[in-house]
Each structure stands twice: as C-alpha cells, then as structure tokens.
Design an enzyme around this catalytic site. Structure first.
Site, PDB file in Angstrom:
ATOM      1  N   HIS A  27       4.258 -26.936  11.696  1.00 44.26           N
ATOM      2  CA  HIS A  27       5.665 -27.338  11.689  1.00 44.26           C
ATOM      3  C   HIS A  27       5.866 -28.747  12.249  1.00 44.26           C
ATOM      4  O   HIS A  27       6.481 -29.605  11.613  1.00 44.26           O
ATOM      5  CB  HIS A  27       6.510 -26.362  12.517  1.00 44.26           C
ATOM      6  CG  HIS A  27       6.463 -24.952  12.035  1.00 44.26           C
ATOM      7  ND1 HIS A  27       6.353 -24.611  10.713  1.00 44.26           N
ATOM      8  CD2 HIS A  27       6.506 -23.774  12.717  1.00 44.26           C
ATOM      9  CE1 HIS A  27       6.347 -23.287  10.596  1.00 44.26           C
ATOM     10  NE2 HIS A  27       6.434 -22.763  11.792  1.00 44.26           N
ATOM     11  N   HIS A  64       8.265 -23.075   6.384  1.00 39.97           N
ATOM     12  CA  HIS A  64       9.715 -22.942   6.239  1.00 39.97           C
ATOM     13  C   HIS A  64      10.478 -24.102   6.874  1.00 39.97           C
ATOM     14  O   HIS A  64      11.636 -24.343   6.516  1.00 39.97           O
ATOM     15  CB  HIS A  64      10.201 -21.597   6.805  1.00 39.97           C
ATOM     16  CG  HIS A  64      10.149 -21.494   8.287  1.00 39.97           C
ATOM     17  ND1 HIS A  64       9.032 -21.075   8.976  1.00 39.97           N
ATOM     18  CD2 HIS A  64      11.094 -21.754   9.235  1.00 39.97           C
ATOM     19  CE1 HIS A  64       9.285 -21.066  10.258  1.00 39.97           C
ATOM     20  NE2 HIS A  64      10.528 -21.476  10.452  1.00 39.97           N
ATOM     21  N   LYS A  80       7.782 -21.614  24.653  1.00 38.78           N
ATOM     22  CA  LYS A  80       8.558 -20.379  24.704  1.00 38.78           C
ATOM     23  C   LYS A  80       9.167 -20.211  26.096  1.00 38.78           C
ATOM     24  O   LYS A  80       8.715 -20.809  27.058  1.00 38.78           O
ATOM     25  CB  LYS A  80       7.666 -19.190  24.355  1.00 38.78           C
ATOM     26  CG  LYS A  80       7.164 -19.218  22.909  1.00 38.78           C
ATOM     27  CD  LYS A  80       6.419 -17.974  22.552  1.00 38.78           C
ATOM     28  CE  LYS A  80       6.034 -17.984  21.072  1.00 38.78           C
ATOM     29  NZ  LYS A  80       7.198 -17.952  20.181  1.00 38.78           N
ATOM     30  N   ARG A  82       0.814  -1.212   0.000  1.00 40.76           N
ATOM     31  CA  ARG A  82       0.000   0.000   0.000  1.00 40.76           C
ATOM     32  C   ARG A  82       0.850   1.265   0.000  1.00 40.76           C
ATOM     33  O   ARG A  82       0.449   2.304  -0.537  1.00 40.76           O
ATOM     34  CB  ARG A  82      -0.915   0.012   1.221  1.00 40.76           C
ATOM     35  CG  ARG A  82      -2.038  -1.003   1.180  1.00 40.76           C
ATOM     36  CD  ARG A  82      -2.919  -0.856   2.397  1.00 40.76           C
ATOM     37  NE  ARG A  82      -2.155  -1.033   3.634  1.00 40.76           N
ATOM     38  CZ  ARG A  82      -2.652  -0.849   4.850  1.00 40.76           C
ATOM     39  NH1 ARG A  82      -3.908  -0.439   4.997  1.00 40.76           N
ATOM     40  NH2 ARG A  82      -1.907  -1.054   5.921  1.00 40.76           N
TER      41      ARG A  82
END
Length: 482
Positions: free
Chosen positions: A239, A177, A330, A51
C-alpha cells in the site's frame, strides 16, 4: 455535480472463496452497490465457488445477509432480490476434480470471463491449472489475485512464475485496494491535469513528504497471521509503496496501464537502501483499553513490529535531497490515511514580526476523503501584519455535492476495471518483485538481529524514536488525527 456511470459489457464473474470474509465484507456488497448504480448489465452473472456444498438458494441467502450486515445503509429489498437473481453457486475442490465440469458448464461463450482468487496464495496455482485444463479460462480471460503476493522476493517470483504458466501478464490483475481510492486517483489528476503543482513538484521546492497510515485497532484475532507479516510486509511493501510511487513518479507519456506502471517501477528502482538510523520499529504495549500486541498474539517472545517508520530517499534528479517519511501502525491515536507534501519556506521574509509557515498539500485518503492546501494570509483586524495559516479546502463532500460525495468503494471500482480490461490501477509482476527486492534486506536484517521493537502506548503516535527520526532533521510529524 452527478457522477457518470460508465457501463460495462456482459460478464461471467467467478469468485473463488465466495463464502470467505473478503467476499462477504467487500466483494459481494460492492457488486450490489454497482448494481444499484445500474452498472451491472442485465445479462451479467456472478458465480460463487468454494468448498462448501450448498445450493444457489443458500448462497443467495448468505449473500443477502452479508449485504445487510456490511452495506452501511438501509437495503432496498426489491432491488436486492433483483441482484440475487444474478447469482449462482458451484462447489469446487481447488486441489481435486470435484466441481470443475459443473463450473465449465456455467460459463457462457462470447462474454467477459473474470476469475477472482479470493483465496490463500497457496491455491493460486491449483486453481489456475484447473481453469486452463478444464477449458474454463482462455486467452481473453482475466484473473484477479489478492495480497499477500508473496512474503519475500523468492516467494513473489515463484507466484509470478506459477501464474505465468497459465496466463499472460496482460490477463493478471494484482489488486491493491488503496489504488482504487478516489483520492489516490485524484492525486494523478491534480498533478498531471493542472499546471499549478508540476513546476513545484521537485526537490527545489518540496522540503519533505509524509505518508501516514494509522489504525486504532490491534491485531485481535489475527495474531497468528500478523506474526508472519508485520507492518512492513502488511502495509509498507504494497500500500505505502504504491502511494510513494504516485507521489514521486514522472509524468507518463499517456494515461495508459503500462505507461503508468513503467513510471512507478522507475521510482521503486531508484529507492536508496536504508541505513540503520532510517528505520524505527514499534510494538504496542498493554493499556487501559486493551491488551498489548504480545497478549493479542498469545506469544510473549514475538519480535514482530506493529509499527514502522522509515526515512526513504529517492535517488533521481527530481527528488534527491527531499526525504519521504513513511509510518504505519496499529493501536494509534486515530484511524487515518494521508499524504502531506510540505513545501519549502520562502527564502526571505519581508515581515519583521510574522513567522511564515511552509505551505502544505494534505491529501486525505480516509476518513473524509479530500485535499487541502495551507497558505499564509493576513489575520483580519488592525494592529499590524499578523500572519495566520489557513486551508484552501476541497473535501469531496463539499466540492462535488451529495451525489458526487457518494463515491464507490475501492473494490467496486477495481472490479469494474477488471471487467473493462483496464490494468492501470493494478500492480505488474516486475513492480511487485522490485518492491520486495527493496524491502527484503530490511526484513532480513531485523530477523537476523536480536533487537526487539520499541514499545509504545496505545492511543499515542507511536514510539518516541519515531518522533526523533524527524527531529534529527529539524522536522516534525503532522499530528495523527481523523
């Protein structure tokens, strides 16, 4: 050993969201690394689209700054200037009419045309519709879509249906990925290019498999996003599911995109539903080094998990009786991603005092990609038969030498596969839907119940209940270490 660079055809690659974080951190630096490897053809062109209104020169300046910031190595200014000459920019309105005729004018006939949707999934349909209506994309074009590909089965089906209105399945590249990591691909080579492991790759000889993806960082400024995701949506459904499939899949008849993905789909469909005792949820607490999850997310009432551990069973002839243990979280002890295949102990020990340990194949995805196999040997020296476990090590840095160790980033490899038209390392629509069909009941049960995730200390291995998940089976997690 020097890795070979396989050239690709000339292409026009349009990156929607070219001013966004993913493009700056991964896509554009990755393309520059491919240019340094002389894999970007002389007539290739990379077109940024977003944009923001800016000139080609301004886009090149921003790209140069991103490459300097995220390359992780000194940048050759002359080569960077050459690379930037391949870039141009078009300001487009994803939900309006502005910019699309200008983008159409930049597309050159006769080349590979690829479109990278580095944008929110809510814009996929708008961009796809305009690419087709403005005759920018055709039946030979390729589109790359980023995760999250839905947040449940219903939204994944809706996204698949939206893309299917404009593109064939053979044109859609759903990127994960993790599948671009060198060690993940080497897993298939180790399994299917050697006779050594395949006869042992079953429940008769494998005791269990552990898949760990651990991070040391918290959610930080991503609290609002992560609250709508959680560990199972963010990591397990995509994943870790892909890693499980590559470990458990049957040999495909050929290294062909659909043959490989057919076998992965069979694994997902063979997953047994999880029982209440097969799942552990955790949430990191505050510690000396930083705030807890609830503080990072700025909401003390959240029940979103930052850690999850699962005991998964694959109900087929090869794997029945061999559990797969998955954990991700985490603010854990170390940043690491690895797969550990633990083989069964010998049925009888001939050594009176020695205690044999099971052989393990450890597949390190990050950091320090490589594999090693632990075996029992006699400890050198006199004084009886003392056994010690040692690794037969194959780190890529040692085995392949300096040049071989400088492996491309996952995004580099996957983008080049898009240009080649090779979908082997990309998820198919039915594969995505099957994964959501398995994880949806887990998420729905959590969201409907009152239970909160178990708190765990930052820098630990996760909640205590995750340790007990294996202890109940007389097993132990492999220690989390880099």
């Amino acid at each position: 050993m020097v890795s070979r660079v396989i050239p690709v055809d000339d292409f026009d690659l349009v990156i929607f969201g070219a001013t966004g974080d993913l493009a700056r951190r991964k896509i554009l630096p990755g393309l520059f690394r491919r240019y340094l490897a002389e894999q970007i053809p002389a007539d290739a062109r990379i077109i940024g689209a977003a944009r923001t209104r800016q000139s080609d020169a301004e886009f090149r300046t921003e790209t140069a700054a991103a490459i300097h910031e995220f390359m992780g190595a000194p940048v050759d200014k002359a080569r960077l200037a050459e690379f930037l000459d391949h870039l141009c920019y078009v300001a487009v309105d994803a939900r309006g009419a502005d910019g699309w005729p200008e983008l159409a004018d930049k597309m050159r006939p006769g080349l590979v045309h690829a479109f990278y949707f580095s944008v929110a999934p809510a814009l996929f349909g708008d961009i796809a519709e305009r690419l087709v209506s403005h005759k920018i994309a055709d039946d030979d074009s390729r589109v790359v879509v980023e995760k999250p590909f839905g947040r449940d089965l219903a939204t994944a089906r809706a996204l698949n249906a939206t893309l299917a209105r404009y593109f064939h399945e053979s044109q859609i590249y759903r990127i994960d990925h993790y599948l671009g990591k060198e060690t993940v691909q080497n897993l298939m080579a180790v399994r299917f290019a050697n006779i050594l492991f395949e006869p042992l790759w079953n429940a008769q000889y494998v005791d269990h498999v552990q898949i760990t993806v651990a991070e040391t960082v918290g959610v930080g400024g991503r609290g609002e996003y992560y609250d709508h995701s959680g560990a199972i949506r963010d990591m397990v459904q995509n994943h870790m599911m892909q890693l499980l499939c590559l470990i458990a899949m049957e040999p495909p008849y050929h290294f062909d995109p659909d043959a490989v993905r057919d076998e992965k789909l069979k694994v997902i469909r063979a997953l047994e539903p999880l029982g209440a005792g097969d799942i552990v949820r955790g949430q990191y607490a505050a510690g000396p080094d930083g705030p807890g999850y609830l503080d990072d997310a700025e909401n003390q009432d959240l029940r979103t998990e930052s850690f999850v551990a699962l005991k998964v069973n694959v109900a087929n002839w090869r794997w029945t009786g061999t559990p797969f243990y998955l954990r991700t979280g985490k603010r854990l002890r170390a940043r690491t991603s690895e797969i550990v295949v633990t083989f069964k102990e010998p049925p009888h020990s001939i050594f009176d005092e020695a205690v044999p340990r099971p052989n393990q194949l450890v597949i390190k995805l990050q950091p320090n990609e490589g594999m090693h196999l632990t075996v029992m040997i006699k400890e050198p020296g006199p004084g009886g038969m003392r056994l010690v476990q040692v690794p037969l090590d194959m780190s890529f840095a040692d085995a392949l030498g300096k040049d071989g160790a400088e492996m491309p980033d996952a995004y580099e490899r996957l983008i080049m596969d898009v240009i080649r038209g090779n979908q082997t390392l990309f998820m198919r629509g039915d594969e995505v839907e099957a994964a959501w069909a398995w994880t949806d009941p887990i998420i729905q049960e959590w969201e409907a119940g009152p239970a909160r995730p178990e708190p765990y200390d930052p820098g630990s291995s996760g909640p205590e209940e995750a340790l007990r998940l294996l202890h109940r089976d007389n097993r132990r997690w492999r220690e989390i270490r880099a």
